[in-house]
Design an enzyme around this catalytic site. Structure first.
Site, PDB file in Angstrom:
ATOM      1  NE  ARG A   1       0.241   0.246  11.236  1.00 28.08           N
ATOM      2  CZ  ARG A   1      -1.084   0.253  11.327  1.00 28.08           C
ATOM      3  NH1 ARG A   1      -1.819  -0.770  10.936  1.00 28.08           N
ATOM      4  NH2 ARG A   1      -1.708   1.312  11.819  1.00 28.08           N
TER       5      ARG A   1
ATOM      6  CB  THR B   1      -8.309  -5.219  12.084  1.00 28.21           C
ATOM      7  OG1 THR B   1      -8.049  -3.866  11.753  1.00 28.21           O
ATOM      8  CG2 THR B   1      -7.018  -5.872  12.544  1.00 28.21           C
TER       9      THR B   1
ATOM     10  CB  THR C   1      -5.548  -4.306   9.662  1.00 33.67           C
ATOM     11  OG1 THR C   1      -6.692  -3.480   9.507  1.00 33.67           O
ATOM     12  CG2 THR C   1      -4.306  -3.445   9.614  1.00 33.67           C
TER      13      THR C   1
ATOM     14  CG  ASN D   1      -7.459   1.699   8.889  1.00 35.73           C
ATOM     15  OD1 ASN D   1      -7.698   1.380  10.047  1.00 35.73           O
ATOM     16  ND2 ASN D   1      -7.439   2.960   8.505  1.00 35.73           N
TER      17      ASN D   1
ATOM     18  CB  SER E   1      -0.980  -0.401  14.623  1.00 38.34           C
ATOM     19  OG  SER E   1      -1.897  -1.458  14.782  1.00 38.34           O
TER      20      SER E   1
HETATM   21  N1  GLY Z   1      -5.873  -0.050  11.436  1.00 38.58           N
HETATM   22  C1  GLY Z   1      -6.139  -0.389  12.764  1.00 38.58           C
HETATM   23  C2  GLY Z   1      -4.917  -0.455  13.604  1.00 38.58           C
HETATM   24  O1  GLY Z   1      -3.850  -0.741  13.094  1.00 38.58           O
HETATM   25  O2  GLY Z   1      -4.989  -0.223  14.765  1.00 38.58           O
END
Ligand code: GLY
Length: 565
Positions: free
Chosen positions: A101, A374, A392, A394, A445
């Site tokens: 992440r 994503t 992703t 986002n 997330s």
């Molecule tokens: N950016 C979408 C998520 O990580 O849930």
């Protein structure tokens, strides 16, 4: 009972169509293969993943190749400038998870998106340089491939570099997306970039700058991206656009092995992503809250099934907003949140007669929001290893900032933090202190890459894009197969609904649910919204069949494709 009705219907259809020879196209099943499969958002990426498996690579080599191929031919969400999560199951049953992440820069502050009055500055966390989190994708794919992969990195990345150099064909869906985002991308970058409104479906597009970046990464590894020439170019570019990201931020980034969330549902063992994703905990909460109800008997997408699922979803999303965030910064009561006692208590006010009022579940106000982007891919290799990966930027094309010289878009993941307690983000999700911004913290997330086992064997690898709707889309896909007897392809294609506690509404995919059902829900007191999210998730999955073959489910909502051998 419903399962048998559906199976009878499928058998009847199959018998009637048998003379048409292609059984896999007449029995509702997707692609069937014996040895291995990759299902992703683009045919080219699935093909490259399979080519790597055919070279003797395994699922983790194919992960690196597929993820980078998506960065080339699916820049909407595929990325070098974003992050993601991997959930894996090795052939021997060992399971694990990798968190790559994005994280907040060192100079980030709790109130960085607020003005002097304490109000959110519109768009600061969603568009442009201040919305960018420190990217994790390259660290993630290298960490996974280094630990488990079999091939050398150059062999894995060569076909991807060739794809960037030789180009790929723009699809109709891609053309539509590029046109939709063209004006904002041009405004943010102050010029037209490689992906612009002049591109038409059928055009071939190459990305030589990205090919060069990938060639350097193939040669020098993660250091190239985090401390090398690419890092220097990236930071110089970001800072020229006003970003607070520094070389130190890149140098300090690390992907982290995590213990995934594992829980039982009937005879299934479900393993999904742990915090900083809410996916595994929320999926576990919802599934355990609905487990005592006989969904199979109520029927697929029936009134009673929707009521039970929506009420469980409300409660899980309310908990999400209060309890969940980066586990390296906050304590999360994981065991309690997915315990039977706690969840029985959460559902004790459930009634088929009336919705539970949202403000009696918790507090908060929500205003409007958009959809997201994503992407997810699932791989099962010829050695019996399986992975589920969701990655992703986002929003669609992330922050819209495109690093021309390097050939990729940057994320706007900072918006997944709670900029101000009680205020909604891009997905309308609200957060609390647990997900407030802090230097080096990872934003919460909803990504839910998931592996399902049955009787101790691999059963399914599944996941989806969809922001806040990711969790409920994965949930429905698993239930479609397990409770309602659908094939993998039918399960991903079936119409979906979604509830996330706030706003207090059930979102339905438009023109997918009958008027009588909608009227019944409204009569009970539910608000129906068919316009907010026209597409709920784009699920990709692989289902292991009883005869030892596997079935791919590639969502018809996108250009998603299953490839295998
Ligand atoms: N950016 C979408 C998520 O990580 O849930």
């Amino acid at each position: 009972m419903m399962r048998y009705v559906i199976i009878l219907f499928i058998v009847f259809t199959f018998l009637n169509c048998k003379s048409e020879s292609k059984a896999t196209e007449t029995n509702g099943r997707g692609l069937i293969t014996k040895n291995a499969m990759v299902v992703s958002a683009r045919k080219e990426a699935s093909e490259i993943g399979i080519a790597i498996l055919k070279k003797g690579g395994n699922a983790f080599d194919a992960m690196m190749a597929t993820e980078m191929a998506l960065a080339v031919c699916y820049p909407y969400a595929g990325n070098l400038g974003g992050g993601g999560f991997l959930v894996y199951r090795m052939a021997d049953g060992t399971k694990g998870a990798l968190d790559y992440r994005e994280k907040a820069p060192l100079a980030a502050t709790k109130n960085m998106y607020l003005d002097n009055n304490g109000d959110i500055v519109k768009h600061l966390s969603t568009v442009g340089s201040m919305s960018v989190g420190v990217p994790g994708t390259i660290a993630g794919i290298f960490k996974a491939q280094k630990k488990f992969g079999k091939l050398d990195v150059e062999t894995v990345l060569n076909p991807v570099i060739a794809l960037a150099k030789n180009g790929y064909i723009i699809t109709e869906k891609q053309e539509k997306r590029i046109i939709k985002y063209d004006s904002i991308i041009t405004a943010v970058n102050e010029k037209e970039i490689l992906y612009n409104k002049n591109l038409k479906a059928g055009d071939r597009i190459t990305n030589l700058n990205l090919a060069n970046t990938l060639e350097r990464i193939a040669k020098h590894g993660t250091d190239e991206f985090y401390t090398g020439e690419t890092a220097r170019k990236l930071v110089a570019y970001l800072q020229s656009k006003g970003s607070i990201i520094t070389l130190e931020d890149l140098a300090k980034y690390e992907a982290i092995w995590r213990d995934p969330i594992t829980f039982q549902y009937d005879d299934l063992t479900i393993t999904s992503m742990s915090p900083p994703s809410s996916g595994g905990i929320c999926l576990g909460q919802i599934m355990k809250m609905i487990e005592p109800f006989d969904l199979e008997d109520y029927g697929h997408n029936s009134l009673k099934t929707i009521q039970v699922m929506v009420e469980a979803e409300k409660r899980a999303y309310a908990d999400r907003s209060y309890y969940l965030g980066d586990p390296d910064f906050i304590d999360i009561p994981v065991k309690t949140l997915i315990s039977d006692i706690y969840l029985r208590d959460r559902m004790k006010r459930f009634s088929f007669d009336t919705p539970t009022p949202v403000d009696s579940i918790s507090h908060g106000q929500i205003i409007g929001y958009e959809s997201n982007e994503t992407t997810h891919y699932s791989i099962v290799d010829q050695f019996g290893n399986s992975i589920a990966v969701t990655t992703t930027l986002n929003g669609g094309y992330g922050s819209k900032l495109y690093v021309d010289e390097l050939g990729f878009f940057l994320n706007n993941e900072m918006d997944d933090f709670s900029s101000k307690p009680g205020e909604p983000n891009y997905y309308g999700l609200i957060g609390a202190e647990a997900n407030s911004i802090a230097p080096e913290k990872r934003m919460l997330s909803s990504m839910t890459p998931t592996i399902v086992e049955k009787n101790g064997n691999l059963y399914m690898s599944v996941g989806t894009p969809g922001g806040s709707t990711i969790i409920t889309s994965v949930l429905q896909t698993i239930l479609n197969v397990h409770e309602f007897g659908l094939t993998m392809q039918e399960a991903v294609d079936a119409p979906r609904f979604h509830n996330q506690w706030l706003p207090d509404e059930i979102r339905l995919e438009p023109n997918s649910f009958n008027t009588k059902l909608k009227k019944q829900l409204e009569k009970l007191g539910y608000t129906i919204n068919e316009t907010r999210t026209p597409v709920i998730g784009k699920v990709d999955g692989i289902l292991m069949l009883e005869d030892g073959t596997m079935e791919g489910g590639a969502d018809h909502r996108g250009d998603d494709t299953a490839v295998g051998f």
